[in-house]
Design a protein around this motif. Structure first.
Motif, PDB file in Angstrom:
ATOM      1  N   THR A 158       4.817  -6.468  25.661  1.00 46.73           N
ATOM      2  CA  THR A 158       3.457  -6.950  25.874  1.00 46.73           C
ATOM      3  C   THR A 158       2.526  -6.422  24.800  1.00 46.73           C
ATOM      4  OG1 THR A 158       3.969  -6.625  28.208  1.00 46.73           O
ATOM      5  CG2 THR A 158       1.727  -7.250  27.671  1.00 46.73           C
ATOM      6  N   TRP A 159       2.701  -5.171  24.460  1.00 37.66           N
ATOM      7  CA  TRP A 159       1.840  -4.547  23.462  1.00 37.66           C
ATOM      8  C   TRP A 159       2.026  -5.209  22.098  1.00 37.66           C
ATOM      9  CZ3 TRP A 159       2.259  -1.463  19.024  1.00 37.66           C
ATOM     10  CH2 TRP A 159       1.106  -0.760  18.675  1.00 37.66           C
ATOM     11  N   ILE A 160       3.275  -5.499  21.738  1.00 35.92           N
ATOM     12  CA  ILE A 160       3.546  -6.171  20.469  1.00 35.92           C
ATOM     13  C   ILE A 160       2.901  -7.554  20.458  1.00 35.92           C
ATOM     14  CG2 ILE A 160       5.379  -7.287  19.131  1.00 35.92           C
ATOM     15  CD1 ILE A 160       5.173  -4.378  18.535  1.00 35.92           C
ATOM     16  N   LEU A 161       2.966  -8.269  21.584  1.00 38.48           N
ATOM     17  CA  LEU A 161       2.332  -9.584  21.683  1.00 38.48           C
ATOM     18  C   LEU A 161       0.837  -9.475  21.414  1.00 38.48           C
ATOM     19  CD1 LEU A 161       2.376 -12.619  22.535  1.00 38.48           C
ATOM     20  CD2 LEU A 161       2.014 -11.834  24.879  1.00 38.48           C
ATOM     21  N   ILE A 162       0.193  -8.496  22.027  1.00 46.22           N
ATOM     22  CA  ILE A 162      -1.251  -8.314  21.848  1.00 46.22           C
ATOM     23  C   ILE A 162      -1.580  -7.927  20.411  1.00 46.22           C
ATOM     24  CG2 ILE A 162      -3.211  -6.851  22.512  1.00 46.22           C
ATOM     25  CD1 ILE A 162      -2.001  -6.747  25.319  1.00 46.22           C
ATOM     26  N   MET A 163      -0.716  -7.131  19.795  1.00 42.76           N
ATOM     27  CA  MET A 163      -0.985  -6.662  18.436  1.00 42.76           C
ATOM     28  C   MET A 163      -1.000  -7.794  17.408  1.00 42.76           C
ATOM     29  SD  MET A 163      -1.703  -3.495  18.565  1.00 42.76           S
ATOM     30  CE  MET A 163      -2.424  -3.892  20.171  1.00 42.76           C
ATOM     31  N   GLN A 164      -0.494  -8.961  17.773  1.00 47.61           N
ATOM     32  CA  GLN A 164      -0.489 -10.082  16.830  1.00 47.61           C
ATOM     33  C   GLN A 164      -1.683 -11.014  17.019  1.00 47.61           C
ATOM     34  OE1 GLN A 164       1.694  -9.591  14.459  1.00 47.61           O
ATOM     35  NE2 GLN A 164       2.301  -7.855  15.744  1.00 47.61           N
TER      36      GLN A 164
END
Length: 553
Positions: A158-164
Motif C-alpha cells: 500500500t505504501w509503495i502504491l501511495i509513493m507513486q
C-alpha cells in the motif's frame, strides 16, 4: 473523528509513532542480555526504524490522499496501534516483574539500575511458577514481533502504491531520507524514490539515458531453463549469474514507441528491491537487430534482451511449471508464502502503470535459497508487456496452454477487448488455483523436449481445443475453473484462499458473484474501475492482498 478522514490518518500515525518509540525504548535493556535477546532487540529496532520513516512520510501527505486511500490507511494504522499497545504492555510487565525480583533480592540496590539482562541471568534462582510466567511473557513478545513483521508485509504494498502518486510532499519526504548517511538509509524508501524518479523520467523526453539502460559487450552464453520463457547465463568476466528475458517486437507496432516503452520499463526495473517486490533488478537491455524481416527501406526492426541480476544468495533457477511438474510435496505455509509473493509482484507491476500480459507458471522463476524449501519466486517474461494506457494491437495466439491463463475476452489470435490490469489479475487467479491444488494443469510426456503438452485430467470438462464458438467455450472454461476451485480448494488451503482465487477469476464479471459457501459478495467490474491507477490498486489490495496476507496456516 470519522474513520477515513485525513485527521484520522494523522491521529493513528501519531499514536503508532508514540507507542512504537515507547516499545523500542523499553526494549533497550535487552542490549546487554543473552544472545537470543540481543537478536530479538535487533529485529525490533530494525523493523521500527523502517516503519517510523514510512509512517512519518505517510502522515505528511495524509491530506492529499483520496478518501478510499485514507480509509485504508486509517484501518491499517489502527491495526498497528493495537499491536504496539499490546507489545508495550508486555514489556512493561516484564520490567515490573524484574524490578520486583530485584528488590526482593537486594533492597539496597537502586531499581533503575536493574535491567532484563540481570533477571535473565538470575532465572535459575526463580521459583518455577515465576519462571514460567517470565518465559510465557517472553514468548508472547516474540509473537508480537512476528505479528508486527506480518503487518509490515501487508503495509509495504500500500505504501509503495501511495509513493507513486502525484503529491509534492512525497518528494520532500523521500528526499530527506535520501540525504541520511548510508547506514541510516532504508532500502524500501530508496527503492520508492528511485522508482518514482524513473517513472517521472519516463514522462519527460528531456531526460537522457546516460548510458545506464542500453548495454552491449556482455559475453552471454545462454542456457535454457526447462519450461520457461527466459534463459540464464554466467558472465565470463565477473562469474555473475544473470537472467535473459527476450522480447520480440510486434511488426505492427510503432518502432519508436516500442523503444520508448522498453527504455521506461528497464528504468523502473533497475530500481526495484527484489526481496520486497518479487522482481529481479534490471541490469540493462541489449538491442538485437531483427533478421526475420528485411525492411524495404529504413533500419531493420529491433528486438530486445532484458538482462536481470540474480541476487547473490539465490541459485538453481527453475520455472514454477517445472516445480509443479516435479510432484515434490512442500508444507502448506511454503506454498502459501509463494502465492503471497506472487500477489505482491502483480501489484508492483500495476503500480508503475504497466501490464504484464503473460502471467503463467512459465513466466515465474523460482530460485533456491536458505529460507524455504520451495525457494523464492520472481515474475519474469516481460516479452508482451506494455504501458497500461499505451497502444494496443489486440494481438494474440491460439496456443491452448496460453489461453488457459487468459480471460475469455482475451483469447485467440484477435482478442475482442483491449488488455487491462484486471486481465493480469485473472491470470494470477488461475496460477493461484494451480498452487492451491499443487499440480500442473499442463503435462508433458517422458521426453519433454519433443512431446506435446496435454491438459491435466483434474481440469475435467475444460475444453481448450479450437471450438466453433470460441467465446462461449472460453466462458464455460472459466466457470469450470471456478467450480474446480469451489470443490477442491477449501479442503486443501482453506476457505479464505478459495475466496481469493474466486475474486481474481471474477474480477471482470459485470455482476456480483458468490463465494464457495453460496454467500453473495459484490466484486464485479465496477468495483475494479481504474482512476489514475489508484482505485484498481486499492481494490486489488482490499480484495486480494489483504485477504491472502491475512491467511495463516
Amino acid at each position: 473523528m470519522e474513520l477515513g478522514t485525513a485527521l484520522a490518518v494523522v491521529a493513528f500515525a501519531d499514536q503508532c509513532l508514540k507507542y512504537g518509540n515507547k516499545f523500542v525504548k523499553r526494549c533497550q535493556s535487552y542490549l546487554h542480555a543473552e544472545e537470543e535477546a540481543v537478536e530479538l532487540l535487533l529485529a525490533i529496532e530494525s523493523n521500527w526504524v523502517k516503519m517510523e520513516a514510512q509512517i512519518v512520510i505517510l502522515r505528511r501527505i495524509a491530506g492529499s490522499l483520496n478518501k478510499k486511500l485514507q480509509d485504508m490507511q486509517s484501518q491499517v494504522l489502527s491495526q498497528l496501534e493495537g499491536k504496539l499497545k499490546t507489545a508495550s504492555l508486555i514489556i512493561e510487565q516484564m520490567l515490573s516483574e524484574k524490578r520486583e525480583y530485584g528488590k526482593a533480592k537486594d533492597d539496597k540496590r537502586n531499581h533503575n539500575d536493574w535491567d532484563i539482562a540481570t533477571v535473565m541471568k538470575g532465572l535459575g534462582d526463580m521459583r518455577a511458577s515465576k519462571k514460567a510466567r517470565y518465559v510465557f511473557k517472553k514468548s508472547a513478545l516474540y509473537q508480537i514481533v512476528d505479528e508486527i513483521e506480518k503487518w509490515q508485509a501487508r503495509f509495504d504494498p500500500t505504501w509503495i502504491l501511495i509513493m507513486q502518486m502525484s503529491v509534492g510532499d512525497i518528494d520532500e519526504g523521500l528526499h530527506e531520507q535520501r540525504q541520511k548517511v548510508e547506514r541510516q538509509q532504508i532500502p524500501i524508501i530508496l527503492a520508492a524514490k528511485g522508482i518514482r524518479d524513473a517513472a517521472r523520467a519516463a514522462q519527460d523526453e528531456r531526460v537522457k539515458d546516460r548510458g545506464l539502460i542500453w548495454i552491449d559487450g556482455l559475453d552471454l552464453k545462454p542456457s535454457t531453463i526447462p519450461h520457461s520463457s527466459v534463459q540464464f547465463s554466467t558472465l565470463q568476466d565477473t562469474n555473475e549469474m544473470v537472467v535473459i528475458d527476450s522480447m520480440i517486437s510486434n511488426p505492427a507496432a510503432n518502432a519508436k514507441q516500442t523503444l520508448k516503452e522498453v527504455r521506461n520499463l528497464a528504468r523502473i526495473l533497475a530500481e526495484v528491491d527484489p526481496s520486497t517486490f518479487g522482481l529481479l533488478k534490471c541490469r540493462g537491455v541489449i538491442k538485437v537487430v531483427n533478421s526475420r524481416e528485411s525492411p524495404l527501406s529504413g533500419p531493420s526492426p529491433l528486438d530486445f534482451k532484458f538482462v536481470f541480476n540474480i541476487p547473490l544468495q539465490l541459485s538453481n533457477p527453475q520455472s514454477l511449471r517445472n516445480v509443479l511438474l516435479s510432484g515434490t510435496s512442500y508444507p502448506l505455509n511454503e506454498r502459501l508464502n509463494l502465492a503471497k509473493r506472487l500477489a505482491n509482484s502483480i501489484l508492483f507491476v500495476h503500480t508503475v502503470q504497466f501490464v504484464h500480459k503473460n502471467i503463467r507458471p512459465e513466466t515465474i522463476i523460482v530460485f533456491q535459497n536458505e529460507h524455504s524449501d520451495i525457494g523464492a519466486p520472481f515474475l519474469v517474461g516481460f516479452e508482451q508487456f506494455r504501458v497500461e494506457d499505451g497502444s494496443t494491437y489486440r494481438a494474440g495466439d491460439d496456443i491452448w496452454e496460453h489461453n488457459l491463463y487468459r480471460h475469455p475476452s482475451r483469447q485467440g489470435t484477435h482478442p475482442e477487448v483491449d488488455y487491462q490490469m484486471q486481465h493480469d489479475i485473472y491470470s494470477l487467479g488461475v496460477v493461484l488455483l494451480e498452487i492451491g491444488l499443487w499440480t500442473s494443469f499442463v503435462l508433458y510426456g517422458e521426453d519433454e523436449g519433443t512431446s506435446s503438452p496435454v491438459q491435466n485430467d483434474i481440469l475435467g470438462s475444460v475444453d481448450l481445443a479450437r471450438p466453433r464458438n470460441p467465446r462461449g467455450s472460453a466462458s464455460r472454461n472459466k466457470l469450470e475453473l471456478e467450480g474446480l476451485a469451489i470443490r477442491e480448494l477449501p479442503s486443501r488451503l482453506g476457505k479464505r484462499y478459495t475466496d481469493v482465487v474466486l475474486l481474481c477469476l471474477r474480477c471482470l464479471d459485470s455482476g456480483s458473484g458468490a463465494n464457495h459457501d453460496g454467500q453473495d459478495f459484490d466484486v464485479g467490474a465496477a468495483d475494479w474501475m481504474d482512476e489514475d491507477g489508484v482505485t484498481i490498486g486499492v481494490s486489488y489490495i482490499e480484495n486480494v492482498l489483504e485477504k491472502i496476507q491475512g491467511i495463516i496456516v
